[in-house]
Design a protein around this motif. Structure first.
Motif, PDB file in Angstrom:
ATOM      1  N   ALA A   1      -8.852   1.341  11.453  1.00 52.42           N
ATOM      2  CA  ALA A   1      -8.455  -0.027  11.751  1.00 52.42           C
ATOM      3  C   ALA A   1      -9.648  -0.925  12.033  1.00 52.42           C
TER       4      ALA A   1
ATOM      5  N   GLU B   1      -0.226  -4.142  11.199  1.00 51.86           N
ATOM      6  CA  GLU B   1      -0.614  -4.003  12.609  1.00 51.86           C
ATOM      7  C   GLU B   1      -1.726  -2.976  12.800  1.00 51.86           C
ATOM      8  N   LYS B   2      -1.755  -1.971  11.957  1.00 46.80           N
ATOM      9  CA  LYS B   2      -2.786  -0.946  12.048  1.00 46.80           C
ATOM     10  C   LYS B   2      -3.919  -1.190  11.066  1.00 46.80           C
TER      11      LYS B   2
ATOM     12  N   GLN C   1      -4.130  -0.456   7.869  1.00 47.62           N
ATOM     13  CA  GLN C   1      -4.419   0.770   7.133  1.00 47.62           C
ATOM     14  C   GLN C   1      -3.299   1.089   6.152  1.00 47.62           C
TER      15      GLN C   1
ATOM     16  N   ASP D   1       2.529   8.513  15.405  1.00 46.72           N
ATOM     17  CA  ASP D   1       2.016   7.155  15.228  1.00 46.72           C
ATOM     18  C   ASP D   1       2.911   6.282  14.361  1.00 46.72           C
ATOM     19  N   TYR D   2       3.829   6.894  13.592  1.00 50.68           N
ATOM     20  CA  TYR D   2       4.614   6.119  12.629  1.00 50.68           C
ATOM     21  C   TYR D   2       6.109   6.152  12.891  1.00 50.68           C
TER      22      TYR D   2
END
Length: 277
Positions: A43, A152-153, A155, A269-270
């Motif tokens: 990021a 937001e990330k 990536q 994380d997802y």
């Protein structure tokens, strides 16, 4: 997809050029050269600035058309990934042209590649890439890729980072292979052949399906989210290019795997991106 004739190719290139002018606020659900999109960048990494523009090149030896959605320029990292993919496809075409030496192809080599916004939400963006590259032979080489960007990330969401256990890929493998076999059976039943011939065709296809959906992340590198009304991922649509799970004549095949199947294995994380039962 059969190779375009020169007139049809010219028309297709005009369509590609116009594609960049379409509105990009739709949210319709939507190998490539050689593999999945590049691995996600951290990021805090500053991607190289790139401005995407449609490309049309024509001469006696090749015809090239690449169309981009303008909205992708809002996300520099995503724009870079799309540009890298297109440049690789273009480099492969030009390499084949160079290998002709002083010879002239009987028909111009062709690259037709269209990128389209499949999803554009504050948390999830997805772009589809579809087209073909013709460098001789009976038909062009299909180009299929999907790019999922998390603003937001900052990536790309890749298959390698999506699921955090081998059991997850086994679950995806089981689900997709069953659905693909069902689709193959329906297609066989719609063809004019004896029941015995239908069964033989399905048996042969089942071998390709088993190989193409083996529980490895690389077999599921191409996917895009199917969003619900709340802006969460209700399913992932896994995309299988020609030859992966069937012959060229069957074209690109897809299977939507519901969030309920995926969630037990989605990396922490997802998980918040997915719709929960």
């Amino acid at each position: 997809m059969k190779r375009l004739g020169q007139g049809a190719c010219a028309a297709a290139l005009v369509v590609l050029a116009m594609a960049g002018c379409r509105k990009d606020d739709t949210q319709a659900p939507a190998v490539a050269t050689d593999g999945a999109p590049a691995a996600a960048a951290p990021a805090d990494a500053a991607p190289t600035a790139v401005e995407l523009h449609d490309v049309i090149e024509t001469n006696a030896r090749y015809v090239l058309g690449i169309g981009y959605p303008p909205a992708a320029n809002k996300y520099p990292g995503l724009a870079q990934a799309l540009s890298d993919y297109a440049e690789h496809a273009k480099a492969e075409l030009l390499k084949a042209v160079d290998e002709l030496g002083n010879d002239k192809p009987t028909a111009p080599y062709e690259l037709s590649l269209a990128f389209d916004m499949a999803v554009d939400t504050p948390r999830v963006v997805a772009v589809s890439a579809e087209g073909s590259s013709y460098t001789g032979g009976a038909h062009g080489q299909p180009l299929e890729a999907r790019f999922v960007w998390l603003p937001e990330k900052a990536q790309l969401l890749t298959a390698q980072s999506l699921l955090d256990s081998p059991k997850g890929w086994q679950a995806v493998s089981d689900y997709t292979s069953d659905k693909l076999l069902e689709q193959a059976t329906v297609r066989a039943q719609g063809e004019e052949m004896t029941p015995e011939e239908q069964q033989a065709q399905v048996r042969n296809l089942s071998k390709m399906i088993d190989e193409g959906t083996a529980p490895e992340a690389a077999n599921f590198a191409q996917f895009q989210p199917v969003m619900d009304a709340a802006g969460r991922i209700a399913a992932l649509r896994f995309v299988f290019p020609p030859y992966q799970v069937g012959p060229y004549s069957d074209g690109t095949q897809t299977v939507d795997v519901p969030a309920a199947v995926l969630l037990p294995y989605v990396a922490a994380d997802y998980r918040e991106l997915f719709a929960h039962p």
